[in-house]
Write a protein that holds these residues in place. Sequence first.
Motif, PDB file in Angstrom:
ATOM      1  N   LEU A   1       0.808  -1.220   0.000  1.00 51.66           N
ATOM      2  CA  LEU A   1       0.000   0.000   0.000  1.00 51.66           C
ATOM      3  C   LEU A   1       0.843   1.273   0.000  1.00 51.66           C
ATOM      4  O   LEU A   1       0.325   2.358   0.265  1.00 51.66           O
ATOM      5  CB  LEU A   1      -0.934   0.005   1.221  1.00 51.66           C
ATOM      6  CG  LEU A   1      -2.137  -0.934   1.131  1.00 51.66           C
ATOM      7  CD1 LEU A   1      -2.755  -1.152   2.503  1.00 51.66           C
ATOM      8  CD2 LEU A   1      -3.176  -0.384   0.170  1.00 51.66           C
TER       9      LEU A   1
ATOM     10  N   LEU B   1     -11.238   2.196  -1.348  1.00 52.95           N
ATOM     11  CA  LEU B   1     -10.404   1.067  -1.741  1.00 52.95           C
ATOM     12  C   LEU B   1     -11.253  -0.111  -2.226  1.00 52.95           C
ATOM     13  O   LEU B   1     -12.343  -0.344  -1.717  1.00 52.95           O
ATOM     14  CB  LEU B   1      -9.548   0.593  -0.565  1.00 52.95           C
ATOM     15  CG  LEU B   1      -8.483   1.540  -0.019  1.00 52.95           C
ATOM     16  CD1 LEU B   1      -7.816   0.904   1.195  1.00 52.95           C
ATOM     17  CD2 LEU B   1      -7.445   1.879  -1.080  1.00 52.95           C
TER      18      LEU B   1
ATOM     19  N   TRP C   1      -7.779  -4.531  -1.561  1.00 44.95           N
ATOM     20  CA  TRP C   1      -6.879  -3.583  -0.885  1.00 44.95           C
ATOM     21  C   TRP C   1      -7.303  -3.369   0.562  1.00 44.95           C
ATOM     22  O   TRP C   1      -6.453  -3.221   1.454  1.00 44.95           O
ATOM     23  CB  TRP C   1      -6.858  -2.257  -1.643  1.00 44.95           C
ATOM     24  CG  TRP C   1      -6.149  -2.332  -2.953  1.00 44.95           C
ATOM     25  CD1 TRP C   1      -6.709  -2.271  -4.196  1.00 44.95           C
ATOM     26  CD2 TRP C   1      -4.746  -2.532  -3.155  1.00 44.95           C
ATOM     27  NE1 TRP C   1      -5.747  -2.409  -5.165  1.00 44.95           N
ATOM     28  CE2 TRP C   1      -4.531  -2.567  -4.561  1.00 44.95           C
ATOM     29  CE3 TRP C   1      -3.665  -2.673  -2.299  1.00 44.95           C
ATOM     30  CZ2 TRP C   1      -3.268  -2.734  -5.115  1.00 44.95           C
ATOM     31  CZ3 TRP C   1      -2.395  -2.839  -2.845  1.00 44.95           C
ATOM     32  CH2 TRP C   1      -2.207  -2.880  -4.234  1.00 44.95           C
TER      33      TRP C   1
ATOM     34  N   SER D   1      -6.849 -11.606  -5.581  1.00 48.26           N
ATOM     35  CA  SER D   1      -6.555 -11.014  -4.275  1.00 48.26           C
ATOM     36  C   SER D   1      -6.411 -12.082  -3.206  1.00 48.26           C
ATOM     37  O   SER D   1      -5.594 -11.950  -2.294  1.00 48.26           O
ATOM     38  CB  SER D   1      -7.667 -10.030  -3.879  1.00 48.26           C
ATOM     39  OG  SER D   1      -7.707  -8.938  -4.762  1.00 48.26           O
TER      40      SER D   1
END
Length: 320
Positions: free
Chosen positions: A128, A139, A143, A173
């Motif tokens: 980040l 976000l 994230w 992710s």
Amino acid sequence: MNTGEPSVVVNGLTKRFGDFVAVDNVSFDAHRGEIFGFLGPNGSGKSTTIRILCGLLSPSSGSARVAGVDVAKDPEAVRQHIGYMSQKFSLYNDLRVGENLRFFAGMYSVPAREIPERIAWALKMAGLQGRENKPTGSLAVGWKQRLALGCAVLHRPPIVFLDEPTSGVDPVSRRQFWDLIHAMVHEGVTVFVTTHYMDEAEYCNRLVLLDRGRIVAMGTPTELTSRHMKGQLLLIECEPLGPALELLQSAPGVFDAAVFGNAIHAVVANPGAAIPSIRGFLSEKRIRVDRIDPIAPSLEDVFVALTAARGSNERREVPA
């Protein structure tokens, strides 16, 4: 992986809510540098167990020690030795990324002189960097997930509890998040993960399979798939699926059958003999059979087999 004194020791842990038993006589231990998974469907007792180990719930009976601390006697001391990330991420969307990290640093009593270094470390770990001033609410979910992990481990805890951390997160992710978990474990952190994603369970060093508050099996992913499948597994692609499943559940030579995606997994004793027998049996019932092949069992197959066996045993124990 056994690296000495256990980080977590649980004996006969039970949690009742009135007449409902959410966690039923659970026992296990976990060691430093180990990914320990809790696998099971929603309502199986995973999150309740984690919340007890984090000092957020009191057990009804049994005992649990986390980092050498009794969770029932000193829950506040437990919380100083752990990181906890809930499935809802527990972030403040109206704060910026850096502000969330600074807030949690204060919550975890990180010394003021160490906060800048810890925040920089968390930003780098979570990927980040350069997003410190971005509003958290803007976000993407992936994230936010990384930020929540960074907030949970700012104080460098030796034990981290992750409760359904990848729920609702896209596959890319999820993979990146597991890379972060493995990096922490490489540094000696003990990581507890609850999940209902069977593929994620393969990343764990050891697992407990939970069903209705009880442990139905425990071991490495390899041990679980090799020990607990009684028979060989067949993949059967056929149409129509529903009637085929009903027929197979009572077919000769078939121990168990369940739908997996657009196919059926059937447990048999001898695939060589069972394949032509099943093909003929289903064809006689006007079921179109497109494919029957032996396959290796997955953890999901093991879990379905174990929970089905447990349900059958319980029904037999109920007096008529």
